[in-house]
Design a protein around this motif. Structure first.
Motif, PDB file in Angstrom:
ATOM      1  N   SER A 112       0.947  -1.022   0.014  1.00  0.00           N
ATOM      2  CA  SER A 112      -0.004  -0.064  -0.101  1.00  0.00           C
ATOM      3  C   SER A 112       0.811   1.185  -0.046  1.00  0.00           C
ATOM      4  O   SER A 112       0.518   2.384  -0.634  1.00  0.00           O
ATOM      5  N   LEU A 113       1.863   1.183   0.752  1.00  0.00           N
ATOM      6  CA  LEU A 113       2.874   2.291   0.889  1.00  0.00           C
ATOM      7  C   LEU A 113       3.561   2.700  -0.401  1.00  0.00           C
ATOM      8  O   LEU A 113       3.766   3.558  -1.121  1.00  0.00           O
ATOM      9  N   THR A 114       4.214   1.459  -1.014  1.00  0.00           N
ATOM     10  CA  THR A 114       5.297   1.595  -2.094  1.00  0.00           C
ATOM     11  C   THR A 114       4.700   1.931  -3.344  1.00  0.00           C
ATOM     12  O   THR A 114       5.098   2.542  -4.348  1.00  0.00           O
ATOM     13  N   VAL A 115       3.346   1.509  -3.457  1.00  0.00           N
ATOM     14  CA  VAL A 115       2.708   2.038  -4.777  1.00  0.00           C
ATOM     15  C   VAL A 115       2.688   3.542  -4.719  1.00  0.00           C
ATOM     16  O   VAL A 115       2.558   4.090  -5.838  1.00  0.00           O
ATOM     17  N   LEU A 116       2.603   4.172  -3.418  1.00  0.00           N
ATOM     18  CA  LEU A 116       2.412   5.725  -3.619  1.00  0.00           C
ATOM     19  C   LEU A 116       3.631   6.305  -3.725  1.00  0.00           C
ATOM     20  O   LEU A 116       3.767   7.538  -3.823  1.00  0.00           O
ATOM     21  N   SER A 125      19.399 -14.204  18.310  1.00  0.00           N
ATOM     22  CA  SER A 125      19.172 -12.908  18.059  1.00  0.00           C
ATOM     23  C   SER A 125      19.747 -12.805  16.642  1.00  0.00           C
ATOM     24  O   SER A 125      19.464 -11.992  15.804  1.00  0.00           O
ATOM     25  N   ALA A 126      21.317 -13.460  16.273  1.00  0.00           N
ATOM     26  CA  ALA A 126      21.642 -13.497  14.994  1.00  0.00           C
ATOM     27  C   ALA A 126      20.644 -13.971  13.875  1.00  0.00           C
ATOM     28  O   ALA A 126      20.645 -13.229  12.776  1.00  0.00           O
ATOM     29  N   ALA A 127      19.597 -14.822  13.996  1.00  0.00           N
ATOM     30  CA  ALA A 127      18.698 -15.324  13.370  1.00  0.00           C
ATOM     31  C   ALA A 127      17.710 -14.127  12.897  1.00  0.00           C
ATOM     32  O   ALA A 127      17.671 -13.962  11.702  1.00  0.00           O
ATOM     33  N   VAL A 128      17.411 -13.195  13.670  1.00  0.00           N
ATOM     34  CA  VAL A 128      16.603 -12.199  13.717  1.00  0.00           C
ATOM     35  C   VAL A 128      17.208 -11.067  12.670  1.00  0.00           C
ATOM     36  O   VAL A 128      16.550 -10.418  11.734  1.00  0.00           O
ATOM     37  N   VAL A 129      18.405 -10.876  13.078  1.00  0.00           N
ATOM     38  CA  VAL A 129      18.937  -9.790  12.506  1.00  0.00           C
ATOM     39  C   VAL A 129      19.403 -10.041  11.037  1.00  0.00           C
ATOM     40  O   VAL A 129      19.141  -9.477   9.971  1.00  0.00           O
ATOM     41  N   TRP A 130      19.665 -11.535  10.813  1.00  0.00           N
ATOM     42  CA  TRP A 130      19.990 -12.161   9.441  1.00  0.00           C
ATOM     43  C   TRP A 130      18.537 -11.878   8.776  1.00  0.00           C
ATOM     44  O   TRP A 130      18.763 -11.379   7.474  1.00  0.00           O
ATOM     45  N   ALA A 131      17.541 -12.234   9.234  1.00  0.00           N
ATOM     46  CA  ALA A 131      16.089 -12.254   8.646  1.00  0.00           C
ATOM     47  C   ALA A 131      15.829 -10.675   8.262  1.00  0.00           C
ATOM     48  O   ALA A 131      15.348 -10.567   7.191  1.00  0.00           O
ATOM     49  N   ALA A 132      16.203  -9.729   9.131  1.00  0.00           N
ATOM     50  CA  ALA A 132      15.936  -8.556   8.873  1.00  0.00           C
ATOM     51  C   ALA A 132      16.947  -8.088   7.754  1.00  0.00           C
ATOM     52  O   ALA A 132      16.323  -7.098   6.912  1.00  0.00           O
ATOM     53  N   TRP A 133      17.996  -8.211   7.614  1.00  0.00           N
ATOM     54  CA  TRP A 133      18.767  -7.923   6.746  1.00  0.00           C
ATOM     55  C   TRP A 133      18.431  -8.585   5.509  1.00  0.00           C
ATOM     56  O   TRP A 133      18.438  -7.854   4.400  1.00  0.00           O
ATOM     57  N   LEU A 134      18.067  -9.683   5.271  1.00  0.00           N
ATOM     58  CA  LEU A 134      17.310 -10.223   3.891  1.00  0.00           C
ATOM     59  C   LEU A 134      16.234  -9.514   3.694  1.00  0.00           C
ATOM     60  O   LEU A 134      15.976  -9.145   2.214  1.00  0.00           O
ATOM     61  N   LEU A 135      15.338  -9.085   4.573  1.00  0.00           N
ATOM     62  CA  LEU A 135      14.036  -8.494   4.323  1.00  0.00           C
ATOM     63  C   LEU A 135      14.259  -7.044   3.736  1.00  0.00           C
ATOM     64  O   LEU A 135      14.101  -6.383   2.899  1.00  0.00           O
ATOM     65  N   PHE A 136      15.495  -6.510   4.248  1.00  0.00           N
ATOM     66  CA  PHE A 136      16.029  -5.013   3.842  1.00  0.00           C
ATOM     67  C   PHE A 136      16.572  -5.208   2.389  1.00  0.00           C
ATOM     68  O   PHE A 136      16.055  -4.563   1.443  1.00  0.00           O
ATOM     69  N   VAL A 137      17.169  -6.063   1.995  1.00  0.00           N
ATOM     70  CA  VAL A 137      17.919  -6.491   0.751  1.00  0.00           C
ATOM     71  C   VAL A 137      16.844  -6.854  -0.278  1.00  0.00           C
ATOM     72  O   VAL A 137      16.543  -6.273  -1.441  1.00  0.00           O
ATOM     73  N   GLY A 138      15.811  -7.769   0.242  1.00  0.00           N
ATOM     74  CA  GLY A 138      14.856  -8.030  -0.825  1.00  0.00           C
ATOM     75  C   GLY A 138      13.811  -6.603  -0.894  1.00  0.00           C
ATOM     76  O   GLY A 138      13.543  -6.394  -2.153  1.00  0.00           O
ATOM     77  N   MET A 139      13.502  -6.129  -0.162  1.00  0.00           N
ATOM     78  CA  MET A 139      12.804  -4.841  -0.377  1.00  0.00           C
ATOM     79  C   MET A 139      13.371  -3.869  -1.264  1.00  0.00           C
ATOM     80  O   MET A 139      12.720  -3.200  -2.281  1.00  0.00           O
ATOM     81  N   MET A 140      14.730  -3.680  -0.900  1.00  0.00           N
ATOM     82  CA  MET A 140      15.488  -2.834  -1.682  1.00  0.00           C
ATOM     83  C   MET A 140      15.692  -3.139  -3.268  1.00  0.00           C
ATOM     84  O   MET A 140      15.476  -2.317  -4.145  1.00  0.00           O
ATOM     85  N   THR A 141      15.612  -4.553  -3.398  1.00  0.00           N
ATOM     86  CA  THR A 141      15.816  -5.144  -4.793  1.00  0.00           C
ATOM     87  C   THR A 141      14.806  -4.903  -5.501  1.00  0.00           C
ATOM     88  O   THR A 141      14.465  -4.661  -6.883  1.00  0.00           O
ATOM     89  N   ILE A 142      13.536  -5.573  -4.995  1.00  0.00           N
ATOM     90  CA  ILE A 142      12.276  -5.618  -5.807  1.00  0.00           C
ATOM     91  C   ILE A 142      11.606  -4.289  -6.119  1.00  0.00           C
ATOM     92  O   ILE A 142      10.867  -3.971  -7.005  1.00  0.00           O
ATOM     93  N   HIS A 143      11.818  -3.223  -5.028  1.00  0.00           N
ATOM     94  CA  HIS A 143      11.323  -1.900  -5.486  1.00  0.00           C
ATOM     95  C   HIS A 143      12.431  -0.804  -6.110  1.00  0.00           C
ATOM     96  O   HIS A 143      11.642   0.266  -6.444  1.00  0.00           O
ATOM     97  N   GLN A 144      13.331  -1.411  -6.246  1.00  0.00           N
ATOM     98  CA  GLN A 144      14.521  -0.691  -6.910  1.00  0.00           C
ATOM     99  C   GLN A 144      14.852   0.746  -6.323  1.00  0.00           C
ATOM    100  O   GLN A 144      15.023   1.933  -6.743  1.00  0.00           O
ATOM    101  N   TYR A 145      14.827   0.581  -4.827  1.00  0.00           N
ATOM    102  CA  TYR A 145      14.886   1.881  -3.960  1.00  0.00           C
ATOM    103  C   TYR A 145      16.502   1.881  -3.708  1.00  0.00           C
ATOM    104  O   TYR A 145      17.374   0.815  -3.724  1.00  0.00           O
ATOM    105  N   THR A 146      16.951   3.047  -3.244  1.00  0.00           N
ATOM    106  CA  THR A 146      18.267   3.358  -2.519  1.00  0.00           C
ATOM    107  C   THR A 146      18.254   2.632  -1.153  1.00  0.00           C
ATOM    108  O   THR A 146      17.154   2.635  -0.479  1.00  0.00           O
ATOM    109  N   PRO A 147      19.472   2.343  -0.401  1.00  0.00           N
ATOM    110  CA  PRO A 147      19.258   2.163   0.818  1.00  0.00           C
ATOM    111  C   PRO A 147      18.659   2.947   1.762  1.00  0.00           C
ATOM    112  O   PRO A 147      18.031   2.487   2.473  1.00  0.00           O
ATOM    113  N   LEU A 148      18.614   4.276   1.757  1.00  0.00           N
ATOM    114  CA  LEU A 148      17.981   5.186   2.643  1.00  0.00           C
ATOM    115  C   LEU A 148      16.684   5.282   2.308  1.00  0.00           C
ATOM    116  O   LEU A 148      15.813   5.163   3.290  1.00  0.00           O
TER     117      LEU A 148
END
Length: 206
Positions: free
Chosen positions: A86-90, A138-161
């Protein structure tokens, strides 16, 4: 080709940029596999709630409810995906809703990969060695959060910020949806109570 589809989630674990790129632009990602990962995550979480070593399990077995474990994982999963879409559509995001679901499903795989060994490990380590148990979880949660970050950045073609901003806003949107849902539920209850009161009055005076 089929082998590539099955190995892609594990490729995402170690080479997330290449893995998510293949998922989006090589069309190697499959929503079915994401759902399977989500299903196994629910199963693992249910098992952890019951079978983690007693030194590290703070759940009361008498009050364990598998349905609650299901809700605490599946509902936030879909709420995240709906809010992000809903957010990224906008915000000119290029990711489709199906791609968001798939990327999020692939991103939670580290939780399964780490939680199963630590669940077994919890039966053999002492309280003094508990730091290892908490560290790996805790490392598993950080790992998953990192993958989610990379995934969102890649599929939306956003900058890291931009990715960080949209992920933060997604969490806010999730809170708004939850608030509106609770508000709607409360209003429905009040309306129901209002009509029940009217019905009782009619019955009483008839």
């Amino acid at each position: 080709m089929k082998l590539d589809l099955l190995t892609l989630p594990f490729r995402v674990l170690v080479r997330p940029f290449d893995g998510f790129w293949d998922m989006k632009y090589e069309e190697k990602g499959r929503l079915t596999i994401a759902y399977i990962i989500l299903f196994f995550l629910v199963i693992v979480q249910i098992l952890r709630s019951q079978y983690v070593g007693f030194l590290y399990n703070f759940n009361n077995p008498q009050y364990l409810n598998s349905i609650n474990e299901f809700k605490y994982i599946v509902l936030p999963f879909f709420l995240w995906c709906i809010s992000n879409w809903s957010l990224t559509v906008l915000m000119d995001g290029e990711g489709k809703f199906k791609e968001i679901l798939t990327a999020t499903g692939y991103a939670v795989l580290p939780l399964i990969v780490v939680y199963v060994p630590t669940m077994i490990m919890s039966h053999f380590i002492t309280m003094e060695e508990g730091a290892f148990y908490y560290f790996f979880n805790s490392a598993a949660v950080v790992w998953a959060a990192w993958l989610l970050f990379v995934g969102m950045m890649t599929i939306h073609q956003y900058t890291p910020l931009m990715t960080v901003v949209t992920m933060g806003l997604t969490v806010i949107v999730m809170g708004i949806i939850i608030f509106l849902g609770l508000l709607t539920f409360s209003l429905i209850q009040q309306i129901q109570f209002f009509f029940e009161t009217i019905y009782r009055e009619i019955v009483f005076w008839s």
